[in-house]
Design a protein around this motif. Structure first.
Motif, PDB file in Angstrom:
ATOM      1  N   VAL A 170       0.876  -1.165   0.000  1.00  0.00           N
ATOM      2  CA  VAL A 170       0.000   0.000   0.000  1.00  0.00           C
ATOM      3  C   VAL A 170       0.917   1.219   0.000  1.00  0.00           C
ATOM      4  O   VAL A 170       1.394   1.656   1.046  1.00  0.00           O
ATOM      5  CB  VAL A 170      -0.958   0.006   1.210  1.00  0.00           C
ATOM      6  CG1 VAL A 170      -1.899   1.198   1.134  1.00  0.00           C
ATOM      7  CG2 VAL A 170      -1.736  -1.302   1.278  1.00  0.00           C
ATOM      8  N   SER A 202       0.567   4.444  -0.601  1.00  0.00           N
ATOM      9  CA  SER A 202       0.161   5.709   0.027  1.00  0.00           C
ATOM     10  C   SER A 202       0.337   5.685   1.537  1.00  0.00           C
ATOM     11  O   SER A 202       0.375   6.734   2.172  1.00  0.00           O
ATOM     12  CB  SER A 202      -1.291   6.034  -0.324  1.00  0.00           C
ATOM     13  OG  SER A 202      -2.149   5.052   0.228  1.00  0.00           O
ATOM     14  N   ARG A 203       0.468   4.486   2.107  1.00  0.00           N
ATOM     15  CA  ARG A 203       0.656   4.357   3.568  1.00  0.00           C
ATOM     16  C   ARG A 203       2.020   3.758   3.913  1.00  0.00           C
ATOM     17  O   ARG A 203       2.276   3.474   5.077  1.00  0.00           O
ATOM     18  CB  ARG A 203      -0.434   3.504   4.174  1.00  0.00           C
ATOM     19  CG  ARG A 203      -1.767   4.213   4.219  1.00  0.00           C
ATOM     20  CD  ARG A 203      -2.758   3.436   5.050  1.00  0.00           C
ATOM     21  NE  ARG A 203      -3.696   2.834   4.119  1.00  0.00           N
ATOM     22  CZ  ARG A 203      -4.320   1.684   4.304  1.00  0.00           C
ATOM     23  NH1 ARG A 203      -4.113   1.005   5.383  1.00  0.00           N
ATOM     24  NH2 ARG A 203      -5.157   1.217   3.436  1.00  0.00           N
ATOM     25  N   SER A 204       2.849   3.534   2.917  1.00  0.00           N
ATOM     26  CA  SER A 204       4.141   2.863   3.114  1.00  0.00           C
ATOM     27  C   SER A 204       3.939   1.604   3.935  1.00  0.00           C
ATOM     28  O   SER A 204       4.652   1.346   4.909  1.00  0.00           O
ATOM     29  CB  SER A 204       5.131   3.794   3.823  1.00  0.00           C
ATOM     30  OG  SER A 204       5.400   4.909   3.039  1.00  0.00           O
ATOM     31  N   ALA A 205       2.955   0.805   3.537  1.00  0.00           N
ATOM     32  CA  ALA A 205       2.594  -0.379   4.309  1.00  0.00           C
ATOM     33  C   ALA A 205       2.704  -1.639   3.461  1.00  0.00           C
ATOM     34  O   ALA A 205       2.520  -1.607   2.252  1.00  0.00           O
ATOM     35  CB  ALA A 205       1.176  -0.240   4.839  1.00  0.00           C
TER      36      ALA A 205
END
Length: 130
Positions: A121, A123-126
């Motif tokens: 993900v 946009s969440r650096s996840a």
């Protein structure tokens, strides 16, 4: 990685399994270990684990949270090592082992089955996994 071995009478015959050889380090509290001492060594232990990860030695690791004889220092690490002596050397470098707080069994483990799904993900650096 070693090649998977099958025979004509083997139920796995005709299946291609991963057959990755790694080492499972299964740790438990050392007999008589001072439970109150674990927090004092935890930062060094976690820094050591992060170093193994950076070196490409660590596959996966984490504490055991429930089960028979689980206590402070219980955990499993899966590492890449050339042989049992190298895997034992990794286990003995653990600051919790060096402090006499945990003992670690070393087991060769052949990974054959299972799956892992990863989702990045951005946009969440996840990284999400299941």
């Amino acid at each position: 990685m070693s090649e998977p071995q099958t025979t004509a009478n083997d139920p796995a015959a005709g299946r291609v399994m991963l057959g990755a050889e790694v080492w499972a380090l299964i740790a438990s509290p050392a007999p008589g270990a001072d439970r109150d001492a674990f927090p004092h060594h935890l930062r060094a232990h976690l820094d050591w684990i992060a170093g193994l990860e950076d070196e490409g030695v660590l596959v996966v690791a984490g504490p055991l949270t429930a089960g028979p004889d689980v206590g402070p220092g219980s955990g499993i690490m899966v590492v890449r090592a050339a042989d049992e002596a190298a895997a034992r050397q990794v286990a003995n470098q653990d600051p919790l082992v060096a402090a006499g707080l945990r003992v670690t069994g070393v087991y060769r483990w052949r990974i054959n089955e299972g799956s892992l799904d990863l989702r990045l993900v951005l946009s969440r650096s996840a990284v999400l996994w299941r």
